[in-house]
Design an enzyme around this catalytic site. Structure first.
Site, short mmCIF file in Angstrom:
data_model
loop_
_atom_site.label_atom_id
_atom_site.label_comp_id
_atom_site.label_asym_id
_atom_site.label_seq_id
_atom_site.Cartn_x
_atom_site.Cartn_y
_atom_site.Cartn_z
N HIS A 166 0.80 -1.23 0.00
CA HIS A 166 0.00 0.00 0.00
C HIS A 166 0.83 1.29 0.00
CE1 HIS A 166 -3.28 -2.71 1.24
NE2 HIS A 166 -2.49 -3.13 2.19
O1 RIB Z 1 -4.68 -0.68 5.29
C1 RIB Z 1 -3.34 -0.58 4.88
C2 RIB Z 1 -2.61 0.42 5.71
O2 RIB Z 1 -2.66 0.03 7.08
C3 RIB Z 1 -1.11 0.51 5.37
O3 RIB Z 1 -0.65 1.83 5.61
C4 RIB Z 1 -0.48 -0.43 6.35
O4 RIB Z 1 0.87 -0.07 6.67
C5 RIB Z 1 -1.35 -0.23 7.55
O5 RIB Z 1 -0.88 0.92 8.25
#
Ligand code: RIB
Ligand code: CA
Length: 322
Positions: free
Chosen positions: A255
Site C-alpha cells: 500500500h
Molecule cells: O490498510 C493498509 C494500511 O494500514 C497501510 O498503511 C499499512 O501499513 C497499515 O498501516
C-alpha cells in the site's frame, strides 16, 4: 526541481518500502519522517523507522516521534486490538503477522528528534519558504493534532497524499480500512482541512499489487533497499495468500509506497475522481470512508483513486532501489 515531502508512517512492512522510496528516488527531497502509533505501538514504529533509514544510509533525514494513540478512541480497547489486520497466520508452523513488532534490521544507532511530530509540523509549515507535500501512510493523528494547534499550516501544504480508506474494499472491518479506522476523528479532520487531498485507497493498492516475479526482479538489483523490499514483499505475500488473496494469488498489496510513487509519476494512479469523501464516526460503519458518487454533490474535497498501474509502480521502485 525535486518535490519536497514529509512522510508520516506507522512503520510496518509496507511503510518501510515507502520510506526507502521517498528517501532514495532522485525526484524527491525527503525533509523528515514522522512516526505514529498504528500497525505496532509508537515505540516500535519509531524504532522501525530509524532502522530503515539506517539500513539505506540515510541517517541524515530527521525522524520526529508522534502520537502514541488515536485522538479520542481508546486504543487499548478490544475495539482496536482484535481487528482483522492484527490477525496472524501460520506459515511452516510459525505464526506471522503482516507487520512484525520490530523489522528484521540492525538496531538503530541514531535517535529521533526531541520535538514531537505535531509540533514539528507547526514549526516547519509556518516557517517554510516553499510549499511541501505531506504523504501520510498511517493513522492521521499527528497531522490532525497539528491542524488543531495551527489550522493555517494548510497554507504551506502543496498536497496531502493519504494511503487509506476504501470504496469497494475494506480490511480492518467489513466497512473500514485500517489507517482510517484506527483514528477516524483524525481522518475526518484532515479530509476537511481545505488542502488539496489525494487518497490512495485499497481500491488502488489492491490493483497495483506486487508478486514473486517483482520481488525476484528487485532482489537481482542486489542493493540493501532492493533486497529488503523483496523480503517485505515475500513476507506479505505469505500473509495475503491466507488472509486476503488478491487477483494474482501469489501477490500482495504494497500500500504505502504507492502513495509516494504518485508524487513521482501521478499516472501511477488511475480513475482518479474528485468527490466528496467523509468518515463515518460510529456504529456498524465506524471508520468507513463514505464516497459520494452522485452526479449532483457538493464539497468535492478528495481526489479518490479507484485504480492503480502495477507495472509503473514496480518500475518506479526498481528505478529508486537500484
Ligand atoms: O490498510 C493498509 C494500511 O494500514 C497501510 O498503511 C499499512 O501499513 C497499515 O498501516
Ligand atoms: Ca502504514
Amino acid at each position: 526541481m525535486k518535490r519536497k515531502l514529509i512522510l508520516d508512517v506507522d512503520t510496518g512492512s509496507d511503510d518501510a518500502c515507502a520510506i526507502m522510496l521517498a528517501a532514495l528516488h532522485n525526484d524527491l527531497d525527503l525533509v523528515a519522517v514522522c512516526s505514529v502509533s498504528g500497525n505496532v505501538p509508537l515505540e516500535n514504529t519509531t524504532e522501525n523507522t530509524l532502522r530503515v533509514l539506517q539500513h539505506i544510509g540515510k541517517t541524515n533525514i530527521p525522524v520526529y516521534k508522534g502520537c502514541s494513540g488515536p485522538m479520542i478512541r481508546d486504543v487499548s480497547s478490544s475495539y482496536r486490538v482484535a481487528a482483522d489486520t492484527r490477525a496472524k497466520v501460520v506459515v511452516d508452523g510459525k505464526e506471522i503477522g503482516i507487520h512484525q513488532d520490530y523489522l528484521p534490521l540492525e538496531e538503530s544507532k541514531f535517535s529521533y528528534q526531541a520535538t514531537p511530530a505535531s509540533v514539528f509540523y507547526v514549526d516547519y509549515l509556518t516557517k517554510c519558504q516553499q510549499k511541501v507535500d505531506i504523504v501520510a501512510v498511517g493513522p492521521l493523528t499527528n497531522l490532525a493534532v497539528a491542524l488543531l494547534i495551527e489550522p493555517r499550516i494548510v497554507d504551506n501544504i502543496n498536497e496531502i497524499v493519504i494511503m487509506g480508506g476504501g470504496h469497494g474494499i475494506s480490511n480492518e472491518t467489513r466497512c473500514a480500512e485500517f489507517n482510517i479506522f484506527y483514528d477516524p476523528e483524525a481522518a475526518q479532520r484532515v479530509l476537511k482541512c481545505g488542502a488539496k487531498i489525494t487518497m490512495v485507497p485499497l481500491d488502488a493498492t489492491h490493483k497495483a499489487y506486487v508478486n514473486y516475479e517483482d520481488a525476484r526482479r528487485l532482489r537481482e538489483l542486489n542493493t540493501n533497499a532492493a533486497k529488503f523490499a523483496a523480503d517485505m514483499i515475500e513476507h506479505r505475500i505469505e500473509f495475503h495468500k491466507l488472509r486476503q488473496p488478491l487477483e494474482d494469488v501469489n501477490s500482495c498489496a504494497l500500500h504505502d509506497p504507492l502513495a509516494v510513487a504518485y508524487l513521482i509519476d501521478p499516472t501511477v494512479l488511475k480513475d482518479v475522481q474528485l468527490l466528496n469523501v467523509e468518515v463515518s464516526l460510529g456504529g456498524l460503519t465506524d471508520g468507513q470512508t463514505v464516497v459520494d458518487r452522485r452526479y449532483f454533490q457538493d464539497n468535492r474535497n478528495v481526489h479518490f483513486a479507484f485504480d492503480g498501474d502495477r507495472k509503473k509502480f514496480v518500475d518506479i521502485m526498481c528505478d529508486a532501489f537500484k
